[in-house]
Design an enzyme around this catalytic site. Structure first.
Site, short mmCIF file in Angstrom:
data_model
loop_
_atom_site.label_atom_id
_atom_site.label_comp_id
_atom_site.label_asym_id
_atom_site.label_seq_id
_atom_site.Cartn_x
_atom_site.Cartn_y
_atom_site.Cartn_z
N HIS A 97 0.88 -1.19 0.00
CA HIS A 97 0.00 0.00 0.00
C HIS A 97 0.90 1.23 0.00
CE1 HIS A 97 -4.00 1.99 1.26
NE2 HIS A 97 -3.13 2.96 0.97
N HIS A 142 1.39 4.86 -2.33
CA HIS A 142 0.95 5.74 -3.42
C HIS A 142 2.17 6.35 -4.09
CE1 HIS A 142 -3.41 6.18 -2.06
NE2 HIS A 142 -2.85 5.63 -1.01
N GLY A 173 -9.28 8.68 -1.59
CA GLY A 173 -9.73 10.06 -1.47
C GLY A 173 -10.76 10.21 -0.36
N HIS A 218 -9.81 1.65 -0.13
CA HIS A 218 -9.62 2.42 1.10
C HIS A 218 -10.97 2.44 1.84
CE1 HIS A 218 -5.97 3.98 -0.80
NE2 HIS A 218 -5.65 4.59 0.32
N GLU A 240 -11.34 4.15 7.14
CA GLU A 240 -10.29 5.12 7.52
C GLU A 240 -10.97 6.39 8.04
OE1 GLU A 240 -8.10 6.82 4.26
OE2 GLU A 240 -6.31 7.19 5.47
N ASP A 284 1.83 3.81 2.85
CA ASP A 284 0.82 4.74 2.32
C ASP A 284 1.46 5.82 1.44
OD1 ASP A 284 -1.85 5.23 1.93
OD2 ASP A 284 -2.13 6.42 3.74
O1 LIG Z 1 -4.45 7.75 3.23
C1 LIG Z 1 -5.14 7.98 2.23
N1 LIG Z 1 -6.49 7.83 2.30
C2 LIG Z 1 -7.34 8.07 1.27
N2 LIG Z 1 -6.89 8.49 0.07
C3 LIG Z 1 -5.55 8.69 -0.07
C4 LIG Z 1 -4.63 8.45 0.97
N3 LIG Z 1 -3.41 8.77 0.51
C5 LIG Z 1 -3.56 9.18 -0.77
N4 LIG Z 1 -4.86 9.14 -1.12
C6 LIG Z 1 -5.48 9.51 -2.40
O2 LIG Z 1 -4.94 8.67 -3.39
C7 LIG Z 1 -4.84 9.37 -4.62
C8 LIG Z 1 -3.40 9.47 -5.03
O3 LIG Z 1 -2.83 8.24 -5.17
C9 LIG Z 1 -5.46 10.73 -4.36
O4 LIG Z 1 -6.85 10.65 -4.61
C10 LIG Z 1 -5.21 10.91 -2.89
O5 LIG Z 1 -6.11 11.86 -2.32
ZN LIG Z 2 -3.64 4.95 0.84
#
Ligand SMILES: O=c1[nH]cnc2c1ncn2[C@@H]1O[C@H](CO)[C@@H](O)[C@H]1O
Ligand SMILES: [Zn+2]
Length: 333
Positions: free
Chosen positions: A12, A14, A170, A197, A200, A278
């Site tokens: 996980h 990004h 998001g 997701h 959370e 993350d």
């Molecule tokens: O921890 C998180 N929770 C929810 N959404 C996330 C988190 N980290 C990043 N994004 C979301 O993932 C996309 C980019 O890869 C974006 O939509 C960002 O807002």
């Molecule tokens: Zn994430």
């Protein structure tokens, strides 16, 4: 804390939440883009978390600086390639990088499918140069609504063979799972795996919805499962993995303090919890930091840490033969 004889994975992560501050600075200069900072030092507190933020949306705003400098597909290629280098430098044997091509395309009006192509190429070249295995997870950024997600899905489907799974990320509270049922049906029809997701920013029902309505076989964060015994039992029985990211959960105020993270509780319930970063660039951490936190702050024993490390292999979106290769490779070093 990390067992060198077991594979180390991060499933996980990004890639658009892991853009190097120096790269943000250089891309801005290269493309003549204004940043609200006069130096790299001034940029750091804007694009990285200082201790914690008020909530998930405040945390996510920190990612905007990085994607704001993606002026063309070459810039997208660069950050993908550097992500592979970062993953290799942090000792990972296998990484699943996830990204939202609509989010990356949006600031400069790039074509979404072109962004996907650039990321695919950057990662493939990174795999060749940095010798680690990877898979790509496409993200639908729910924050932009269903129509934008339809465009985002189309861009990802244009490169279907290079994508392993679909995720929804998001604003979980504002854009709940039920409005994305059709998107995820298409993703499953394309043969992709599903991770979402959930739990959370919202409660346990959001996790049930991710599983029952979207077909998730893994859950990102899943923190709210701790409030639903039946759900925890179900996750354990069905071997639905939880992708835990403790530092992110602290920084988004999903958990009040890291010591209370439900990671240990999930393990005791028999859930295949994995440990992940993350948005390591935004959080200014890496995978070894998360293992240290799991041990020193959350109180996992060395044996539980090994279990978590193995859970990452079990839950990875790869074949049994690929899992065996990872195990053999780690044992041989
Ligand atoms: O921890 C998180 N929770 C929810 N959404 C996330 C988190 N980290 C990043 N994004 C979301 O993932 C996309 C980019 O890869 C974006 O939509 C960002 O807002
Ligand atoms: Zn994430």
């Amino acid at each position: 804390m990390i067992d060198p004889n077991l594979p180390l994975v991060d499933i996980h992560r990004h890639l658009d939440g892991n853009i190097r501050p120096l790269t943000i600075w250089e891309l801005a200069a290269q493309h003549n883009l204004a940043l609200p900072a006069n130096s790299l030092d001034e940029l750091l507190p804007l694009c990285q978390i200082q201790d914690k933020t008020a909530d998930l949306l405040a945390f996510l705003a920190k990612l905007d600086y990085g994607v704001s400098v993606l002026a063309n597909p070459d810039a997208c290629y660069r950050i993908a390639y550097e992500n592979m280098q970062d993953a290799s430098l942090s000792g990972l044997d296998y990484v699943e990088l996830r990204f939202s091509p609509y989010y990356m395309a949006q600031h400069h009006g790039l074509n979404v499918a072109d962004v996907v192509a650039a990321v695919v190429q950057g990662c493939a070249d990174g795999e060749r140069d940095f010798a680690l295995k990877y898979n790509l997870i496409g993200i639908l950024s729910r924050t932009f609504g269903t129509d934008a997600c339809t465009q985002e899905l189309a861009g990802l489907l244009a490169h279907k063979a290079h994508i392993t799974a679909l995720d929804l990320a998001g604003d979980e509270l504002g854009y709940p799972a039920p409005i994305f049922v059709e998107h995820f049906k298409q993703a499953r029809d394309a043969g992709w795996q599903i991770t979402v997701h959930a739990g959370e920013a919202d409660g346990p029902q959001s996790i049930w919805n991710a599983i029952e309505l979207l077909g998730a076989s893994r859950i990102g964060h899943g923190v709210a499962a701790q409030h639903d015994e039946r759900l925890m039992q179900y996750l354990a029985d069905q071997r639905i993995g939880i992708e835990a990211c403790p530092t992110s959960n602290y920084q988004t105020a999903t958990v009040i303090d890291t010591a209370n993270h439900p990671l240990k509780r999930f393990l005791q319930a028999g859930i295949e919890v994995t440990l992940n970063t993350d948005d390591p660039g935004v959080s200014a951490i890496d995978i070894s930091h998360e293992y240290r936190v799991a041990h020193e702050v959350i109180g996992l024993t060395v044996e539980q840490l090994r279990q978590v490390q193995m859970n990452g292999v079990h839950q990875a979106f790869i074949s049994a033969a690929e899992k065996q290769r990872l195990l053999d490779g780690a044992r041989a070093r």
